[in-house]
Design a protein around this motif. Structure first.
Motif, PDB file in Angstrom:
ATOM      1  N   ALA A 274       0.792  -1.212   0.099  1.00 29.90           N
ATOM      2  CA  ALA A 274       0.034   0.106  -0.097  1.00 29.90           C
ATOM      3  C   ALA A 274       1.034   1.249  -0.166  1.00 29.90           C
ATOM      4  CB  ALA A 274      -0.987  -0.033   1.138  1.00 29.90           C
ATOM      5  N   GLN A 275       1.899   1.113   0.715  1.00 28.43           N
ATOM      6  CA  GLN A 275       2.828   2.225   0.829  1.00 28.43           C
ATOM      7  C   GLN A 275       3.748   2.818  -0.788  1.00 28.43           C
ATOM      8  OE1 GLN A 275       3.646   4.100   3.840  1.00 28.43           O
ATOM      9  NE2 GLN A 275       1.934   3.047   4.492  1.00 28.43           N
ATOM     10  N   ALA A 276       3.779   1.349  -1.271  1.00 26.75           N
ATOM     11  CA  ALA A 276       4.446   1.599  -2.542  1.00 26.75           C
ATOM     12  C   ALA A 276       3.444   2.203  -3.328  1.00 26.75           C
ATOM     13  CB  ALA A 276       4.982   0.327  -3.106  1.00 26.75           C
ATOM     14  N   ALA A 277       2.288   1.594  -3.522  1.00 23.24           N
ATOM     15  CA  ALA A 277       1.003   2.155  -4.393  1.00 23.24           C
ATOM     16  C   ALA A 277       0.832   3.631  -4.423  1.00 23.24           C
ATOM     17  CB  ALA A 277      -0.203   1.394  -4.167  1.00 23.24           C
ATOM     18  N   SER A 278       1.106   3.930  -3.003  1.00 18.69           N
ATOM     19  CA  SER A 278       0.724   5.730  -2.710  1.00 18.69           C
ATOM     20  C   SER A 278       1.977   6.408  -2.834  1.00 18.69           C
ATOM     21  CB  SER A 278       0.361   5.606  -1.285  1.00 18.69           C
ATOM     22  OG  SER A 278      -0.557   4.773  -0.854  1.00 18.69           O
ATOM     23  N   GLY A 279       3.044   5.745  -3.214  1.00 21.96           N
ATOM     24  CA  GLY A 279       4.392   6.865  -3.436  1.00 21.96           C
ATOM     25  C   GLY A 279       5.010   7.135  -2.180  1.00 21.96           C
ATOM     26  N   TYR A 280       4.529   6.649  -0.936  1.00 22.56           N
ATOM     27  CA  TYR A 280       5.162   6.716   0.340  1.00 22.56           C
ATOM     28  C   TYR A 280       6.547   6.121   0.305  1.00 22.56           C
ATOM     29  CZ  TYR A 280       0.795   8.863   1.969  1.00 22.56           C
ATOM     30  OH  TYR A 280      -0.459   9.510   2.095  1.00 22.56           O
ATOM     31  N   VAL A 281       6.498   4.922  -0.288  1.00 18.97           N
ATOM     32  CA  VAL A 281       7.925   4.190  -0.491  1.00 18.97           C
ATOM     33  C   VAL A 281       8.276   3.819  -1.917  1.00 18.97           C
ATOM     34  CG1 VAL A 281       7.580   3.102   1.955  1.00 18.97           C
ATOM     35  CG2 VAL A 281       7.187   1.732  -0.271  1.00 18.97           C
TER      36      VAL A 281
ATOM     37  N   PRO B 178      14.567  10.033   1.417  1.00 19.55           N
ATOM     38  CA  PRO B 178      14.934  11.071   2.257  1.00 19.55           C
ATOM     39  C   PRO B 178      13.668  12.030   2.495  1.00 19.55           C
ATOM     40  CG  PRO B 178      16.632  11.259   0.855  1.00 19.55           C
ATOM     41  CD  PRO B 178      15.454   9.855   0.144  1.00 19.55           C
ATOM     42  N   GLU B 179      13.118  12.313   1.626  1.00 17.25           N
ATOM     43  CA  GLU B 179      11.851  13.315   1.896  1.00 17.25           C
ATOM     44  C   GLU B 179      10.965  12.755   2.553  1.00 17.25           C
ATOM     45  OE1 GLU B 179      13.349  12.295  -1.165  1.00 17.25           O
ATOM     46  OE2 GLU B 179      14.627  13.914  -1.615  1.00 17.25           O
TER      47      GLU B 179
ATOM     48  N   SER C  85      11.700  16.691  12.745  1.00 12.03           N
ATOM     49  CA  SER C  85      11.804  17.500  11.256  1.00 12.03           C
ATOM     50  C   SER C  85      10.634  18.379  11.241  1.00 12.03           C
ATOM     51  CB  SER C  85      11.633  16.665  10.234  1.00 12.03           C
ATOM     52  OG  SER C  85      10.802  16.801   9.341  1.00 12.03           O
ATOM     53  N   PRO C  86      11.010  19.736  10.694  1.00  3.60           N
ATOM     54  CA  PRO C  86       9.936  20.847  10.618  1.00  3.60           C
ATOM     55  C   PRO C  86       8.587  20.182   9.588  1.00  3.60           C
ATOM     56  CG  PRO C  86      11.881  21.174   9.392  1.00  3.60           C
ATOM     57  CD  PRO C  86      12.550  20.252  10.049  1.00  3.60           C
TER      58      PRO C  86
ATOM     59  N   ALA D 219      11.152  10.431   4.493  1.00  2.00           N
ATOM     60  CA  ALA D 219      11.559   9.997   5.880  1.00  2.00           C
ATOM     61  C   ALA D 219      11.486  11.175   6.772  1.00  2.00           C
ATOM     62  CB  ALA D 219      13.065   9.569   5.987  1.00  2.00           C
ATOM     63  N   MET D 220      11.804  12.482   6.194  1.00  2.00           N
ATOM     64  CA  MET D 220      11.436  13.528   6.987  1.00  2.00           C
ATOM     65  C   MET D 220       9.993  13.810   7.256  1.00  2.00           C
ATOM     66  SD  MET D 220      13.599  16.725   5.079  1.00  2.00           S
ATOM     67  CE  MET D 220      13.264  17.944   6.178  1.00  2.00           C
ATOM     68  N   ALA D 221       9.206  13.386   6.655  1.00  2.00           N
ATOM     69  CA  ALA D 221       7.443  13.778   6.808  1.00  2.00           C
ATOM     70  C   ALA D 221       7.333  12.717   7.587  1.00  2.00           C
ATOM     71  CB  ALA D 221       6.907  13.673   5.546  1.00  2.00           C
ATOM     72  N   LEU D 222       7.682  11.622   7.685  1.00  2.18           N
ATOM     73  CA  LEU D 222       7.070  10.519   8.474  1.00  2.18           C
ATOM     74  C   LEU D 222       7.829   9.689   9.401  1.00  2.18           C
ATOM     75  CD1 LEU D 222       5.660   8.777   5.011  1.00  2.18           C
ATOM     76  CD2 LEU D 222       4.232  10.113   6.940  1.00  2.18           C
TER      77      LEU D 222
END
Ligand SMILES: C[S@@+](CC[C@H](N)C(=O)[O-])C[C@H]1O[C@@H](n2cnc3c(N)ncnc32)[C@H](O)[C@@H]1O
Length: 348
Positions: free
Chosen positions: A66-73, A84-85, A95-96, A87-90
């Motif tokens: 599911a993460q891959a289908a969503s572009g999260y991984v 890395p981007e 991280s800001p 990783a900053m968000a999740l």
């Protein structure tokens, strides 16, 4: 009926449903430590992630898919990688742009569906403290990174003459402080000043006390259960409202109480969700999120209290100026802003 428009709207809805489902997945990823385990950016198989996090391999594979289908991984050659981007968000709470806490806030909207239905059919009120506890922890998680990134570095310096006072030793009130994230961050930056956090929600005050103890700032921080119109402190150099004024039933009463509690020459720092003044100007992704959360959380909380003004989370600068002018303040200006926050200054 225009068939092309129907297809376009169905596409949008499918995207939104996927987004809502992914927020539940984000909560899992956060709680089970999947994002943190992938934060080094090294590609790994689902079995390797399952071993690393001591979780069920079949379920981890489904979660990763599911993460891959969503572009999260990213997925390639049987391995998954957290860029890395992402990783900053999740993955990185410091991280800001860490937004995983937002998913925890939004979960409360689902948990509390029956209560909000009753509010719609009744007087509109649902008090903060009647929500699922994930609202309280999620709010802290969601707001803290923004405060950490902006409060000391840019919001306080944008106020006239406040930073030198804080450096020298000032008296500060943080109204509607919740778990005290903003209070503790200010206390860490300005050790000569004193900070008093107030919130009408007793369990939040207990957590805030623990946060101050964990941060080692109890010598200069206190937390007290009190309503925004009845805390006893006086002679403050700075009174702060972080993302809470619009939640209050009587924001004018709260601003008037701040007016009376300020020292001559004192300042109010008002941080509110970013909004333009008119609905037409808030029809955008930020407005969408804030209006929806405000329907379930902020506006019902306001309607549950005395006066029940129901400002909502998209009040905008003009209405907020009206609140402070009515409370007696002569000066009100936008000190600065971020894509998510209006940062306003009120002075007598
Ligand atoms: C969205 S939360 C923000 C909490 C905190 N300022 C932060 O930024 O993490 C709103 C807070 O306002 C508090 N609150 C709402 N109405 C209040 C009132 N009338 N007096 C004091 N606190 C109030 C709630 O209990 C809640 O903690």
């Amino acid at each position: 009926m225009n068939e092309a428009k129907l297809h376009e709207f169905m596409g949008k809805l499918v995207g939104d449903m996927g987004g809502a489902a992914m927020l539940a997945s984000v909560i899992l990823g956060e709680e089970l430590g999947f994002y943190r385990a992938m934060a080094d950016g090294k590609p790994l198989t689902s079995d390797e992630l399952a071993t690393k996090t001591k979780c069920n391999p079949r379920l981890v594979r489904e979660w990763l898919s599911a993460q891959a289908a969503s572009g999260y991984v990213e997925y390639a050659d049987g391995k998954f990688k957290l860029p890395p981007e992402q990783a900053m968000a999740l993955a990185n709470e410091d991280s800001p742009v860490y937004v995983a806490g937002g998913a925890v806030v939004l979960a409360a909207m689902f948990f509390d569906k029956e209560k909000i239905i009753n509010a719609f059919r009744g007087n509109g009120g649902l008090p903060w403290g009647d929500h699922h506890t994930c609202l309280f922890s999620g709010t802290e998680k969601f707001f803290r990174p923004g405060y950490k990134a902006n409060l000391v570095a840019s919001w306080l310096p944008a106020l006239e003459g406040v930073v030198p006072k804080l450096q020298g030793g000032a008296k500060v009130a943080d109204i509607g402080c919740g778990h005290g994230a903003s209070t503790v961050i200010m206390a860490q930056a300005f050790p000569k000043s004193h900070f008093e956090g107030f919130d009408y929600h007793a369990p939040s005050i207990e957590t805030a006390k623990q946060r101050a103890a964990d941060a080692g700032v109890t010598d200069r921080v206190s937390f007290t259960k009190a309503d925004a119109k009845s805390y006893a402190g006086k002679d403050y150099d700075l009174v702060c409202f972080f993302d809470c004024l619009h939640d209050m039933g009587d924001p004018v009463g709260a601003a008037r109480h701040a007016f009376e509690a300020l020292k001559p020459g004192g300042t109010v720092l008002l941080v509110e969700p970013f909004a333009n003044d008119k609905l037409e100007q808030n029809i955008n992704p930020v407005g969408r999120m804030f209006y929806a959360a405000s329907t379930f959380i902020c506006t019902p909380n306001s309607l549950s209290q005395e006066v029940g003004l129901g400002l909502g989370a998209q009040a905008g600068e003009a209405r907020l100026r009206g609140v402070f002018t009515e409370a007696g303040f002569k000066n009100f200006r936008r000190a600065t802003e971020t894509p998510f926050n209006l940062v306003l200054e009120a002075r007598k």
